[in-house]
Design an enzyme around this catalytic site. Structure first.
Site, PDB file in Angstrom:
ATOM      1  N   ASP A  85     -63.950   6.038 -34.497  1.00 39.39           N
ATOM      2  CA  ASP A  85     -63.817   5.866 -35.994  1.00 39.39           C
ATOM      3  C   ASP A  85     -63.369   7.127 -36.869  1.00 39.39           C
ATOM      4  O   ASP A  85     -63.475   8.213 -36.376  1.00 39.39           O
ATOM      5  CB  ASP A  85     -65.402   5.832 -36.615  1.00 39.39           C
ATOM      6  CG  ASP A  85     -65.418   5.447 -37.947  1.00 39.39           C
ATOM      7  OD1 ASP A  85     -65.922   4.281 -38.229  1.00 39.39           O
ATOM      8  OD2 ASP A  85     -64.799   5.942 -38.960  1.00 39.39           O
ATOM      9  N   LYS A 172     -31.202   4.093 -40.799  1.00 31.18           N
ATOM     10  CA  LYS A 172     -30.116   2.958 -40.560  1.00 31.18           C
ATOM     11  C   LYS A 172     -28.785   3.655 -40.500  1.00 31.18           C
ATOM     12  O   LYS A 172     -28.356   4.308 -41.476  1.00 31.18           O
ATOM     13  CB  LYS A 172     -30.045   2.114 -41.452  1.00 31.18           C
ATOM     14  CG  LYS A 172     -31.164   1.031 -41.565  1.00 31.18           C
ATOM     15  CD  LYS A 172     -30.992  -0.239 -42.663  1.00 31.18           C
ATOM     16  CE  LYS A 172     -32.267  -1.042 -42.571  1.00 31.18           C
ATOM     17  NZ  LYS A 172     -32.031  -1.998 -42.197  1.00 31.18           N
ATOM     18  N   HIS A 230     -36.100   2.639 -50.753  1.00 32.83           N
ATOM     19  CA  HIS A 230     -34.621   2.236 -49.895  1.00 32.83           C
ATOM     20  C   HIS A 230     -33.552   2.144 -50.964  1.00 32.83           C
ATOM     21  O   HIS A 230     -32.599   2.942 -50.712  1.00 32.83           O
ATOM     22  CB  HIS A 230     -35.007   0.839 -49.454  1.00 32.83           C
ATOM     23  CG  HIS A 230     -36.001   0.558 -48.368  1.00 32.83           C
ATOM     24  ND1 HIS A 230     -36.721   1.632 -47.746  1.00 32.83           N
ATOM     25  CD2 HIS A 230     -36.625  -0.397 -48.109  1.00 32.83           C
ATOM     26  CE1 HIS A 230     -37.701   0.955 -47.223  1.00 32.83           C
ATOM     27  NE2 HIS A 230     -37.489  -0.056 -47.328  1.00 32.83           N
TER      28      HIS A 230
HETATM   29  C1  BG6 Z   1     -39.428  -2.987 -46.091  1.00 34.32           C
HETATM   30  C2  BG6 Z   1     -40.140  -3.793 -47.335  1.00 34.32           C
HETATM   31  O1  BG6 Z   1     -39.581  -1.732 -46.398  1.00 34.32           O
HETATM   32  O2  BG6 Z   1     -38.193  -3.339 -45.966  1.00 34.32           O
HETATM   33  C3  BG6 Z   1     -39.815  -5.377 -46.632  1.00 34.32           C
HETATM   34  O3  BG6 Z   1     -41.274  -3.894 -47.089  1.00 34.32           O
HETATM   35  C4  BG6 Z   1     -38.367  -5.764 -46.379  1.00 34.32           C
HETATM   36  O4  BG6 Z   1     -40.308  -6.295 -47.967  1.00 34.32           O
HETATM   37  C5  BG6 Z   1     -37.739  -4.570 -45.522  1.00 34.32           C
HETATM   38  O5  BG6 Z   1     -38.067  -6.790 -45.874  1.00 34.32           O
HETATM   39  C6  BG6 Z   1     -36.289  -4.672 -45.315  1.00 34.32           C
HETATM   40  O6  BG6 Z   1     -35.852  -3.816 -44.303  1.00 34.32           O
HETATM   41  P1  BG6 Z   1     -34.859  -4.280 -43.410  1.00 34.32           P
HETATM   42  O7  BG6 Z   1     -34.626  -3.128 -42.031  1.00 34.32           O
HETATM   43  O8  BG6 Z   1     -35.127  -5.537 -42.456  1.00 34.32           O
HETATM   44  O9  BG6 Z   1     -33.880  -4.607 -44.090  1.00 34.32           O
END
Ligand code: BG6
Length: 461
Positions: A85, A172, A230
């Site tokens: 835990d 990326k 993002h």
């Molecule tokens: C994540 C989100 O951070 O990024 C998701 O929570 C989204 O909702 C995803 O689909 C997209 O990431 P990628 O790398 O698949 O474009």
């Protein structure tokens, strides 16, 4: 802060989803491609033993396309396991023992954010935090205030430079390619400003819904899920000033300066939408007004960008899965050829997910006697998505102690500041049909500028 590479990797939540989907494959990549050889200790409360963890790792790797047993064994041989835990001191005492001589362990918290503080504190108390690193995943708080509270809490146990906040978009390669293309060429910089650029668009489209994440998503919505993190990171890559000097924080300093200059959004500059059918996803509350689509118009308060609108749009259940940027240039100051042409002008288009595809839109003359033309696009580069997976790249950087591709306390705070006033239902949520580009109301946002650019599907998708 330690510049030394981590000599052990610990991951909490070892039996969970994130470990299965991302951490095992990333670790495998590091073992295979970079010769990672340190002990890797999984921690969870599942009543498991080491063999079960090894089986789980092997299962995850096979699921992700690693078929060779000898390769898989290279990773599973490094695994160790602590079951217990997170509120029990005994768990951390055992972890300390397993860490043996390790002086710079990396602790990856693949656990719900509500446990970040508990685990960080227990690590510190058991002597495993000093000289170590902490890796955490979004969400970093639910709003600006809770994000600050989290920061203050973590700061008690780990210095800022030892905290690695993952935003997987930064891992990326195509996203890194934005700053690369901008700063590895000199022709862009003189036109990269309000004198030449009319508007900028960033669209993150996904052609699927919230899948099995209904309960999580319904607490989150598109603004928190992808805009606050993002897409504001993409915006910063596109608009920040070039880094100066050799100091290792130079890149993040410029990014922070840019994000702090973004004018906070208000209800007049946002359109929210929800796809038909969202309400019947398991875990979604009846009558939910959480957005699965959002479009915003924002401005950067700087000499470079004054008056240039930046449009960000993100949505689930749109026609394609693709993230693309369109930088629209201003029209020439005079219509030299008196053509009746649409309002389009030149552009730079950068697709950053799933593949890289950069195109430059220009108007060229059509063959013939008359001075009339057409819009064409030169493709500058096209690269299939065969990059190092983001989690492998980021985990590798964290192990090496390189923070450039991670969030920083002030950057995360600046990002929350931008969206703070549009969180939590301050505007209506319009319905849209799956497979469309969101509610029509989003069209009005771009009025007077290039219309929304709808990315085409990447080849092969
Ligand atoms: C994540 C989100 O951070 O990024 C998701 O929570 C989204 O909702 C995803 O689909 C997209 O990431 P990628 O790398 O698949 O474009």
């Amino acid at each position: 802060m330690t510049e030394k590479p981590s000599d052990a990797v610990v991951f909490f939540g070892a039996t969970g989803d994130l470990a299965y989907k991302q951490i095992f494959p990333a670790l495998m990549g590091l073992v295979r491609d970079e010769g990672l050889k340190v002990p890797i200790i999984g921690v969870a409360k599942a009543g498991w033993g080491l063999d079960q963890l090894k089986d789980r790792a092997a299962d995850s790797l096979k699921h992700h396309g690693v078929t060779d047993d000898a390769t898989i064994k290279r990773l599973t041989d490094l695994l160790r396991y602590v079951d217990g835990d997170y509120n029990d001191e005994g768990t951390f005492a055992e972890l300390r023992q397993q860490l043996g001589e390790a002086k710079h362990p990396l602790h990856y918290l693949a656990v719900p954010p509500s446990l970040f503080g508990t685990v960080a504190e227990a690590l510190a108390k058991s002597g495993s935090a000093e000289g170590g690193r902490l890796v955490i995943e979004k969400p970093f708080g639910h709003n600006r205030e809770t994000s600050k509270t989290l920061s203050r809490l973590l700061a008690k146990f780990f210095p800022e430079e030892s905290i690695f906040r993952i935003d997987h978009y930064l891992g990326k390669e195509p996203v890194q390619n934005i700053v690369y293309t901008r700063f590895a060429n000199s022709f862009l910089e003189p036109i990269w400003n309000r004198d030449h650029i009319d508007s900028i668009q960033i669209t993150m489209a996904e052609n699927f819904g919230v899948q099995d994440r209904g309960a999580f998503y319904d607490e989150t919505g598109a603004i928190r899920d992808v805009v606050q993190n993002h897409l504001l990171q993409v915006l910063a890559q596109l608009t920040m000033d070039p880094p100066t000097g050799e100091e290792h924080e130079a890149m993040r300093d410029q990014k922070a300066a840019l994000l702090k200059a973004v004018r906070p959004l208000d209800s007049l500059s946002v359109v929210r939408g929800q796809y038909d059918g969202y309400q019947s996803v398991p875990g979604v509350r009846a009558g939910s007004s959480v957005e699965t689509f959002v479009a915003v118009k924002l401005f950067i308060e700087s000499w470079r960008w004054e008056g240039v609108p930046i449009f960000i749009r993100a949505g689930k259940m749109l026609p394609v899965t693709c993230t693309e940027v369109l930088v629209a240039f201003k029209r020439p100051p005079r219509e030299t050829f008196n053509e009746i042409v649409p309002t389009k002008a030149g552009h730079l288009r950068m697709r950053i997910s799933p593949d890289v595809n950069i195109g430059m839109g220009v108007r060229v003359k059509l063959p013939g006697d008359r001075m009339v033309g057409e819009d064409v696009e030169m493709i500058l580069t096209q690269q299939a998505p065969s990059f190092t997976p983001p989690y492998q790249r980021l985990l590798g950087d964290a192990i090496r102690g390189i923070g450039e591709l991670f969030g920083r306390d002030d950057i995360i705070d600046a990002q929350w500041r931008v969206v703070e006033a549009i969180l939590d239902n301050v505007t209506p949520v319009y319905r849209y049909k799956p497979g469309t580009w969101g509610p029509d109301e989003a069209e009005a946002l771009v009025e007077g500028h290039a219309r929304w650019h709808n990315p085409r599907p990447a080849e092969g998708t």
